[in-house]
Enzyme design. Sequence first.
Site, short mmCIF file in Angstrom:
data_model
loop_
_atom_site.label_atom_id
_atom_site.label_comp_id
_atom_site.label_asym_id
_atom_site.label_seq_id
_atom_site.Cartn_x
_atom_site.Cartn_y
_atom_site.Cartn_z
N ASP A 35 0.85 -1.19 0.00
CA ASP A 35 0.00 0.00 0.00
C ASP A 35 0.89 1.25 0.00
O ASP A 35 1.90 1.28 0.71
CB ASP A 35 -0.90 -0.01 1.24
CG ASP A 35 -2.03 1.00 1.15
OD1 ASP A 35 -1.73 2.22 1.12
OD2 ASP A 35 -3.19 0.58 1.10
N ILE A 36 0.54 2.26 -0.79
CA ILE A 36 1.36 3.47 -0.84
C ILE A 36 1.14 4.38 0.37
O ILE A 36 1.90 5.31 0.58
CB ILE A 36 1.15 4.27 -2.15
CG1 ILE A 36 -0.29 4.74 -2.27
CG2 ILE A 36 1.58 3.45 -3.35
CD1 ILE A 36 -0.50 5.75 -3.39
N ASN A 92 -12.88 -3.26 2.59
CA ASN A 92 -13.77 -2.12 2.74
C ASN A 92 -14.76 -2.17 1.57
O ASN A 92 -14.35 -2.36 0.43
CB ASN A 92 -13.00 -0.81 2.70
CG ASN A 92 -12.05 -0.67 3.87
OD1 ASN A 92 -12.35 -1.13 4.97
ND2 ASN A 92 -10.91 -0.07 3.65
N GLY A 98 -14.83 3.43 3.68
CA GLY A 98 -13.46 3.80 3.38
C GLY A 98 -12.92 3.26 2.07
O GLY A 98 -11.74 3.43 1.78
N GLN A 99 -13.76 2.61 1.27
CA GLN A 99 -13.27 2.14 -0.03
C GLN A 99 -13.06 3.34 -0.94
O GLN A 99 -13.99 4.11 -1.18
CB GLN A 99 -14.25 1.14 -0.67
CG GLN A 99 -13.71 0.52 -1.94
CD GLN A 99 -14.65 -0.51 -2.56
OE1 GLN A 99 -15.79 -0.69 -2.12
NE2 GLN A 99 -14.16 -1.19 -3.58
N HIS A 105 -10.33 -5.21 -3.14
CA HIS A 105 -8.98 -5.46 -2.64
C HIS A 105 -9.04 -5.80 -1.17
O HIS A 105 -9.82 -5.23 -0.42
CB HIS A 105 -8.05 -4.27 -2.89
CG HIS A 105 -8.55 -2.95 -2.41
ND1 HIS A 105 -9.58 -2.27 -3.05
CD2 HIS A 105 -8.18 -2.18 -1.38
CE1 HIS A 105 -9.79 -1.13 -2.42
NE2 HIS A 105 -8.96 -1.06 -1.39
N HIS A 107 -6.97 -5.79 2.30
CA HIS A 107 -5.84 -5.20 3.00
C HIS A 107 -5.29 -6.25 3.96
O HIS A 107 -6.05 -6.80 4.76
CB HIS A 107 -6.29 -3.99 3.85
CG HIS A 107 -6.82 -2.85 3.07
ND1 HIS A 107 -6.06 -1.74 2.78
CD2 HIS A 107 -8.03 -2.64 2.51
CE1 HIS A 107 -6.79 -0.87 2.10
NE2 HIS A 107 -7.99 -1.41 1.92
#
Length: 119
Positions: A35-36, A92, A98-99, A105, A107
């Site tokens: 994750d960035i 999410n 919070g998507q 995806h 997390h």
Amino acid sequence: MAGEPRVDCLFCKIVANEVPATVVRETDTVVAFRDINPQAPTHVLVIPKAHYRDALDLAAGAPELAADVLRVAGEVAAQESVTDPGYRIVFNTGAGAGQTVFHVHAHILGGRGLEWPPG
């Protein structure tokens, strides 16, 4: 249509190698990358290569692919050495949860205490 790549999707662009990502694992059906904006010492996203909007869309449209995402999530957790004492897999679903990228995806979060409730 579900499963088809979308030109406006960031994660579809990562799958197509049009946007760079730090890939930690890849199979024929799934890509896992860092994750960035990590929220834990280990924060990896696991996505199907096929485009599905969210976890429910994926489960309804391709349950075998949903299983691949979860299997690879476990493999990534082991690879990242967060299986002991534990890690979290989070999907999410929807903007209110919070998507922010509407390509399903998971997390993978670990490497620190993850008390409940999150936040």
